[in-house]
Motif scaffolding. Structure first.
Motif, PDB file in Angstrom:
ATOM      1  N   MET A 171       2.339   4.937   9.170  1.00 55.71           N
ATOM      2  CA  MET A 171       1.465   5.490   7.859  1.00 55.71           C
ATOM      3  C   MET A 171       0.296   5.676   8.455  1.00 55.71           C
ATOM      4  SD  MET A 171       2.268   5.405   4.397  1.00 55.71           S
ATOM      5  CE  MET A 171       4.231   5.423   4.682  1.00 55.71           C
ATOM      6  N   GLU A 219      -3.621   2.667   3.814  1.00 57.02           N
ATOM      7  CA  GLU A 219      -2.874   3.507   4.137  1.00 57.02           C
ATOM      8  C   GLU A 219      -2.322   4.721   2.813  1.00 57.02           C
ATOM      9  OE1 GLU A 219       1.103   1.347   5.784  1.00 57.02           O
ATOM     10  OE2 GLU A 219      -0.021  -0.038   6.108  1.00 57.02           O
ATOM     11  N   ASP A 220      -2.272   5.856   3.873  1.00 58.97           N
ATOM     12  CA  ASP A 220      -1.952   6.726   3.264  1.00 58.97           C
ATOM     13  C   ASP A 220      -0.264   6.873   2.203  1.00 58.97           C
ATOM     14  OD1 ASP A 220      -1.876   9.842   1.425  1.00 58.97           O
ATOM     15  OD2 ASP A 220      -2.126  10.214   3.253  1.00 58.97           O
ATOM     16  N   HIS A 221      -0.392   7.285   0.957  1.00 51.39           N
ATOM     17  CA  HIS A 221       1.036   7.241   0.375  1.00 51.39           C
ATOM     18  C   HIS A 221       1.079   8.463  -0.562  1.00 51.39           C
ATOM     19  CE1 HIS A 221       2.169   3.357   1.760  1.00 51.39           C
ATOM     20  NE2 HIS A 221       1.797   2.492   1.412  1.00 51.39           N
TER      21      HIS A 221
END
Length: 144
Positions: A1, A12-14
Motif C-alpha cells: 500500500m 497508508e493511502d486508502h
C-alpha cells in the motif's frame, strides 16, 4: 500500500479511484471518485460540484509551476473541506507554503523521502502574510 503525508502524519493511502477532470465531470458516481487537476484547467466547472468531491489531487508537473497553489487556495476559499493532495514534482521545502494554501496531503514520487519531509511542515513558526490557514496577517493578530 502506498504511503503519503496526510494531516501531519505518514499514513497508508486508502484513497478513492482518481479520474481526470473531464472523466470526473462525466461520471455518474462522482462522490466516490477523486479528481486530479492539471495546470491550466479551469476550476469553474468543478466548483459547481464542490460538495460532491471526496478528494482533489493537484498535479505539479514541475516544482516551478505555482498554479497548484492557487487551485488549493481557491478551493478552500470556496468552502471545500475535503482532502487536497499535492502530487507530482514539488519540493519538500514547499510543504509549509503548500499547507498554508490549503493542501493537507502530500504524495511524493519517492516514499523514502517521507520521514525527512514530515518536519518540513513546521519549518516556520510564524507567518506575516494572511493565508487560508490563518486569514489574519501578523500585525492584526498581534493587535489583539
Amino acid at each position: 500500500m502506498p504511503r503519503l503525508i496526510r494531516n501531519g502524519a505518514i499514513v497508508e493511502d486508502h484513497g478513492p479511484e482518481v479520474l481526470d477532470l473531464e472523466q470526473w465531470l462525466e461520471s455518474t458516481e462522482r462522490s466516490s471518485r477523486a479528481v486530479v487537476l492539471e495546470p491550466g484547467e479551469s476550476l469553474a466547472s468543478l466548483l459547481a460540484h464542490i460538495d460532491e468531491i471526496p478528494m482533489v489531487l493537484v498535479n505539479f508537473p514541475t516544482f516551478m509551476d505555482g498554479r497548484g497553489f492557487s487551485y488549493a487556495r481557491e478551493l478552500r476559499e470556496r468552502g471545500y473541506k475535503g482532502e487536497i493532495r499535492a502530487v507530482g514534482h514539488f519540493l519538500r521545502d514547499q510543504l509549509t507554503y503548500l499547507s498554508r494554501c490549503g493542501f493537507n496531503a502530500f504524495e511524493f514520487d519517492d516514499e523514502s523521502e517521507l520521514e525527512e519531509a514530515l518536519p518540513s511542515l513546521a519549518d516556520f513558526s510564524e507567518a506575516y502574510q494572511a493565508s487560508v490557514d490563518r486569514p489574519q496577517p501578523l500585525f492584526r493578530r498581534r493587535a489583539k
